[in-house]
Design a protein around this motif. Structure first.
Motif, PDB file in Angstrom:
ATOM      1  N   ARG A 197       0.817  -1.215   0.000  1.00  0.00           N
ATOM      2  CA  ARG A 197       0.000   0.000   0.000  1.00  0.00           C
ATOM      3  C   ARG A 197       0.855   1.271   0.000  1.00  0.00           C
ATOM      4  O   ARG A 197       0.311   2.375   0.031  1.00  0.00           O
ATOM      5  CB  ARG A 197      -0.941   0.008   1.215  1.00  0.00           C
TER       6      ARG A 197
ATOM      7  N   ASP B 167      -5.672  -2.885   5.144  1.00  0.00           N
ATOM      8  CA  ASP B 167      -5.652  -1.681   5.978  1.00  0.00           C
ATOM      9  C   ASP B 167      -4.519  -1.722   6.996  1.00  0.00           C
ATOM     10  O   ASP B 167      -4.629  -1.143   8.081  1.00  0.00           O
ATOM     11  CB  ASP B 167      -6.987  -1.491   6.687  1.00  0.00           C
ATOM     12  N   TYR B 168      -3.411  -2.383   6.666  1.00  0.00           N
ATOM     13  CA  TYR B 168      -2.334  -2.540   7.640  1.00  0.00           C
ATOM     14  C   TYR B 168      -1.678  -1.226   8.030  1.00  0.00           C
ATOM     15  O   TYR B 168      -0.951  -1.155   9.014  1.00  0.00           O
ATOM     16  CB  TYR B 168      -1.272  -3.513   7.118  1.00  0.00           C
TER      17      TYR B 168
ATOM     18  N   ASP C 130      -3.483   1.517   8.805  1.00  0.00           N
ATOM     19  CA  ASP C 130      -4.434   2.238   9.651  1.00  0.00           C
ATOM     20  C   ASP C 130      -3.926   2.253  11.094  1.00  0.00           C
ATOM     21  O   ASP C 130      -3.542   1.209  11.634  1.00  0.00           O
ATOM     22  CB  ASP C 130      -5.788   1.530   9.580  1.00  0.00           C
TER      23      ASP C 130
ATOM     24  N   HIS D   7      -5.159  -0.493  13.268  1.00  0.00           N
ATOM     25  CA  HIS D   7      -4.826  -1.881  12.938  1.00  0.00           C
ATOM     26  C   HIS D   7      -3.995  -2.486  14.067  1.00  0.00           C
ATOM     27  O   HIS D   7      -3.179  -1.792  14.690  1.00  0.00           O
ATOM     28  CB  HIS D   7      -4.041  -1.916  11.621  1.00  0.00           C
TER      29      HIS D   7
ATOM     30  N   GLN E  28      -0.248  -1.679  13.847  1.00  0.00           N
ATOM     31  CA  GLN E  28       0.136  -0.297  14.157  1.00  0.00           C
ATOM     32  C   GLN E  28      -0.051   0.013  15.631  1.00  0.00           C
ATOM     33  O   GLN E  28       0.712   0.810  16.202  1.00  0.00           O
ATOM     34  CB  GLN E  28      -0.650   0.675  13.276  1.00  0.00           C
TER      35      GLN E  28
ATOM     36  N   VAL F  89       0.894  11.133   9.331  1.00  0.00           N
ATOM     37  CA  VAL F  89       1.088  10.140   8.277  1.00  0.00           C
ATOM     38  C   VAL F  89       2.433  10.412   7.620  1.00  0.00           C
ATOM     39  O   VAL F  89       2.700  11.529   7.161  1.00  0.00           O
ATOM     40  CB  VAL F  89      -0.039  10.205   7.223  1.00  0.00           C
TER      41      VAL F  89
ATOM     42  N   THR G  85       2.396   5.206   6.391  1.00  0.00           N
ATOM     43  CA  THR G  85       2.251   4.592   7.706  1.00  0.00           C
ATOM     44  C   THR G  85       2.161   5.659   8.792  1.00  0.00           C
ATOM     45  O   THR G  85       2.564   6.802   8.586  1.00  0.00           O
ATOM     46  CB  THR G  85       3.445   3.666   7.998  1.00  0.00           C
ATOM     47  N   PRO G  86       1.660   5.308   9.976  1.00  0.00           N
ATOM     48  CA  PRO G  86       1.613   6.269  11.078  1.00  0.00           C
ATOM     49  C   PRO G  86       3.006   6.765  11.443  1.00  0.00           C
ATOM     50  O   PRO G  86       3.979   6.006  11.436  1.00  0.00           O
ATOM     51  CB  PRO G  86       0.994   5.465  12.224  1.00  0.00           C
TER      52      PRO G  86
END
Length: 322
Positions: free
Chosen positions: A107, A156-157, A159, A162, A165, A185, A190-191
């Motif tokens: 993603r 949705d890895y 999110d 998740h 995360q 972001v 990714t976070p």
């Protein structure tokens, strides 16, 4: 302690022309002992900032704790901002293969290789941007493999809610000793957790000295996977025995010795030409043989620049002359 405010950076690097200061790079730097004691500091250690890709060893540590099992070179790639060389693309695909996944499952954005030589060759060959070529594909492949191992959803890895995360967020808080001041972001999607420079540096030192860490030895043994054949972070890790080193966008640099002594650097204006000279000076303060660091004291990304002085005062670590 972490504070949300404008960082109070200090002047760290002078750009000189015939003895006249032509430019000044501001920033912050810290040297932390294995027990977390601050051995040297300049600038602001407590303001919240984004560690960018310098946080990848923490993310990779979280995944290893979740049971991610890979050969050392692929564990190093899971903590990498790679150059997009063939070994990196093949490595990221190998991580995906362990979970029966493909590039389509990634993603992260499609991109050209990060390394200019690789990028030019890629474009000259008429190749389109690729998700595997993105410098974060190793991390994303590892995130997918970790999620697949636990039967977690794959679409949705990235999110923040998740399970993967959430586990990474817990590891960030544990190793930095801080509750992130903000979650944003990152460029790869990714976070991104805002911590302090002291917190980030403490975390890297803890990873480096942890006897059960699989990420630290992997990064030390395979620095070519962490960066690339033409990257200063790879050359630095090869030059200093046992060094764990990771760079990040916006001129962030961390490094740690096997005993957990660690350094952290943030250059205010995001200039890479100031990042490595300050890192080299900080590593000398951490006890590294200055002769090993000589090639990096003048590595600024621009031809004709060289370090000509050290420690002018408490807030000046390097002077660059052009």
């Amino acid at each position: 302690m972490i504070e949300t405010r404008v960082p109070r950076h200090a002047p760290l690097v002078h750009l000189l022309r015939d003895g006249l200061v032509e430019g000044v790079h501001y920033g912050s730097v810290v040297v932390v002992a294995p027990d977390g004691t601050v051995l040297f500091q300049a600038g602001d250690l407590d303001a919240a900032f984004y560690p960018r890709s310098a946080a990848k060893p923490i993310q990779a540590t979280a995944m290893a704790r979740l049971g991610l099992e890979l050969p050392p070179e692929l564990l190093a790639l899971s903590a990498a901002s790679h150059s997009g060389e063939e070994l990196h693309l093949v490595g990221a695909q190998r991580i995906l293969d362990t979970a029966g996944l493909t590039e389509r499952d990634l993603r992260n954005p499609a991109d050209f290789p990060y390394d200019p030589v690789e990028r030019d060759a890629w474009v000259a060959a008429g190749r389109a941007p690729s998700r595997l070529a993105h410098n974060c594909s190793g991390k994303h492949s590892a995130m997918l493999a970790t999620s697949a191992r636990h039967g977690w959803s794959l679409t949705d890895y990235m999110d923040p809610a998740h399970p993967l995360q959430r586990a990474i967020a817990d590891t960030v808080a544990e190793l930095t000793g801080q509750t992130p001041a903000h979650v944003a972001v990152d460029g790869c999607g990714t976070p991104l957790f805002a911590v302090s420079l002291k917190g980030l540096t403490t975390a890297i030192g803890r990873i480096a000295q942890a006897p059960d860490s699989v990420i630290a030895p992997a990064m030390r043994t395979h620095p070519e996977m962490v960066g690339g054949s033409r990257r200063d972070v790879t050359r630095l890790a090869r030059a200093v025995p046992g060094l764990l080193a990771k760079d990040g966008f916006e001129a962030v640099q961390v490094a740690a010795l096997p005993d957990g002594t660690a350094i952290g650097v943030k250059i205010s204006d995001g200039s890479d030409r100031a990042r490595m000279p300050v890192a080299a000076a900080a590593l000398a303060l951490a006890g590294v043989d200055p002769e090993l660091l000589d090639p990096f004291a003048g590595t600024t990304g621009l031809d004709g620049l060289r370090v000509v002085g050290e420690l002018e005062n408490a807030s000046s670590l390097a002077v660059i002359d052009r």
